[in-house]
Scaffold this motif. Structure first.
Motif, short mmCIF file in Angstrom:
data_model
loop_
_atom_site.label_atom_id
_atom_site.label_comp_id
_atom_site.label_asym_id
_atom_site.label_seq_id
_atom_site.Cartn_x
_atom_site.Cartn_y
_atom_site.Cartn_z
N LYS A 133 0.85 -1.18 0.00
CA LYS A 133 0.00 0.00 0.00
C LYS A 133 0.89 1.23 0.00
O LYS A 133 1.78 1.37 0.83
N ARG A 134 0.64 2.10 -0.95
CA ARG A 134 1.44 3.31 -1.08
C ARG A 134 0.88 4.43 -0.19
O ARG A 134 -0.20 4.31 0.40
N ALA A 135 1.61 5.55 -0.15
CA ALA A 135 1.21 6.70 0.69
C ALA A 135 -0.11 7.30 0.23
O ALA A 135 -0.85 7.90 1.01
N ASN A 136 -0.40 7.12 -1.04
CA ASN A 136 -1.65 7.68 -1.56
C ASN A 136 -2.85 6.80 -1.22
O ASN A 136 -3.98 7.07 -1.64
N GLY A 137 -2.61 5.73 -0.50
CA GLY A 137 -3.69 4.86 -0.06
C GLY A 137 -4.06 3.77 -1.05
O GLY A 137 -4.87 2.89 -0.75
N ARG A 138 -3.46 3.77 -2.24
CA ARG A 138 -3.76 2.74 -3.24
C ARG A 138 -2.83 1.54 -3.07
O ARG A 138 -1.67 1.68 -2.64
N THR A 139 -3.33 0.34 -3.39
CA THR A 139 -2.54 -0.90 -3.30
C THR A 139 -2.01 -1.27 -4.68
O THR A 139 -2.77 -1.31 -5.67
N TYR A 140 -0.73 -1.57 -4.73
CA TYR A 140 -0.07 -1.98 -5.99
C TYR A 140 0.45 -3.41 -5.83
O TYR A 140 0.80 -3.84 -4.72
N SER A 142 -2.43 -1.95 -10.34
CA SER A 142 -3.23 -1.80 -9.12
C SER A 142 -4.57 -2.52 -9.19
O SER A 142 -5.32 -2.54 -8.20
N ASP A 143 -4.90 -3.13 -10.32
CA ASP A 143 -6.15 -3.87 -10.45
C ASP A 143 -5.96 -5.27 -9.86
O ASP A 143 -5.25 -6.10 -10.43
N PRO A 144 -6.59 -5.60 -8.73
CA PRO A 144 -6.35 -6.88 -8.07
C PRO A 144 -6.77 -8.07 -8.93
O PRO A 144 -6.08 -9.10 -8.97
N ASP A 145 -7.92 -7.99 -9.59
CA ASP A 145 -8.38 -9.12 -10.40
C ASP A 145 -7.41 -9.41 -11.54
O ASP A 145 -7.08 -10.57 -11.83
N ARG A 146 -6.97 -8.36 -12.21
CA ARG A 146 -6.01 -8.52 -13.33
C ARG A 146 -4.68 -9.06 -12.82
O ARG A 146 -4.08 -9.94 -13.42
N ALA A 147 -4.21 -8.54 -11.69
CA ALA A 147 -2.93 -8.97 -11.15
C ALA A 147 -2.96 -10.44 -10.74
O ALA A 147 -2.01 -11.20 -11.00
#
Length: 372
Positions: free
Chosen positions: A17-24, A40-45
């Motif tokens: 989780k980055r500082a901007n709150g998004r998960t990569y 950052s798309d969990p399904d695609r990843a």
């Protein structure tokens, strides 16, 4: 540091989780330990990671299989490849030639036949060649109109597998080639009658004297063109013409008094006619310069066959099937001598009387006379 933070992530996929709150997401390649960004798309990843893991597993499995295949135990179970065995087989045949068991022409023929099988099966284990594989190869050769080649190939393959069994490369005594049905070869070449031979002989005498002499020698001796071209005056010893057949190695001693009634000549008469103004060791020889052959040189067997064909073509005769070749003189001679009561099996040099019967078969071109 990249960590697997969620238990639902597949193997090798990590989330941070980055500082901007998004998960990569990042995928770690197990082969190199390097990380690759997955977005950052969990399904695609997750879907991409699952597919990457599958591809890596396939590669690893294939690599391990290749290593296992090279172990001594695996090689022993798999056995020798067909290509390696065929190479070994030809080495054995050449050794037999050196000891006199096989003739050079036999080796040449087998090498060309082995080449057909090797092209098809070289990389396959010898143990994997079954009756169906042999059948399909023979059918492929036959589909090209080469029935005689297919028949010869089948006979050679039978010997290939017999030899492999003797050498321990095959077990159980099964011979996949022997289990196939024999190839039927349709006889297409027309038989030669004595009346036709007389017409061609007259044409041969007009073309080149040695061509007519070669025909007479074939008729009076019933020998193959390979033997006719090789005969020398030195083969005459006393009252006999002694020679060894090129194809079979059979040694024959034919009396000079051997007389072919319809020709009106004996073997001695024909040999005397072969003597001319040109000094030569060979019965059938050139009487003038011919290409690179000087006067007195032996006429090559192919030249004899071609000259016969030219005389046959100029004779005005015709046949329904394939016109007879020089070799048909041997069959005609066998039939004519059989009528005289001569032992044609000995004359032809055959060990098997069934082969002699084939030569004496007129194939329906001559009438059978009913004795009353």
């Amino acid at each position: 540091m990249v960590r697997r933070r969620d238990i639902y992530l597949p193997q090798n996929l990590y989330a941070t989780k980055r500082a901007n709150g998004r998960t990569y997401f990042q995928w770690r390649d197990p082969r190199t330990a390097r990380f690759h960004g997955m977005g950052s798309d969990p399904d695609r990843a997750i879907a991409d990671a699952v597919e990457l893991n599958r591809l890596v597993q396939e590669q690893v499995t294939s690599h391990l299989s290749a290593i296992i295949e090279q172990t001594p135990m695996a090689r022993k179970a798999r056995g020798i490849t067909t290509g390696d065995w065929l190479d070994r087989y030809m080495e054995i045949q050449e050794q037999k030639q050196q000891t006199g068991e096989l003739k050079p022409n036999t080796i040449k023929t087998r090498r060309s036949l082995i080449k057909i099988a090797r092209h098809k099966w070289a990389l396959l284990p010898l143990k994997s060649i079954d009756t169906k594989a042999v059948f399909e190869l023979l059918e492929e050769v036959k589909s090209e109109g080469k029935h005689r080649t297919a028949s010869a190939l089948r006979s050679t393959l039978i010997d290939v597998f017999i030899e492999a069994g003797h050498r321990g490369e095959l077990e159980g005594g099964h011979n996949p080639a022997a289990a196939t049905k024999g190839v039927r070869v349709k006889v297409e070449r027309s038989r030669l009658t004595w009346d036709d031979a007389k017409v061609i002989l007259a044409e041969a005498d007009k073309r080149k004297p040695w061509c007519g002499n070669a025909m007479r020698l074939a008729l009076v001796t019933a020998q193959r063109v390979s033997d006719i071209h090789a005969l020398q005056f030195a083969n005459v010893e006393g009252d006999f013409l002694k020679f060894e057949q090129a194809k079979t190695g059979t040694r024959l001693a034919l009396p000079l008094a051997l007389h072919l009634d319809v020709l009106g000549m004996s073997l001695g008469d024909v040999i005397s006619q072969c003597r001319d103004r040109v000094l030569s060791r060979h019965l059938i020889h050139h009487t003038r310069n011919s290409n690179n052959a000087p006067p007195g040189a032996a006429v090559h067997q192919n030249t004899i066959s071609r000259s016969f064909q030219l005389a046959r073509n100029e004779s005005g005769l015709s046949w329904e099937g394939t016109p007879p070749s020089f070799h048909e003189l041997r069959s005609l001679s066998a039939r004519l001598y059989h009528e005289q009561g001569i032992d044609t099996q000995t004359l032809l040099g055959h060990k098997d009387p069934r082969m002699t019967e084939k030569y004496r078969d007129s194939r329906g071109v001559e009438y059978i006379t009913l004795a009353v």
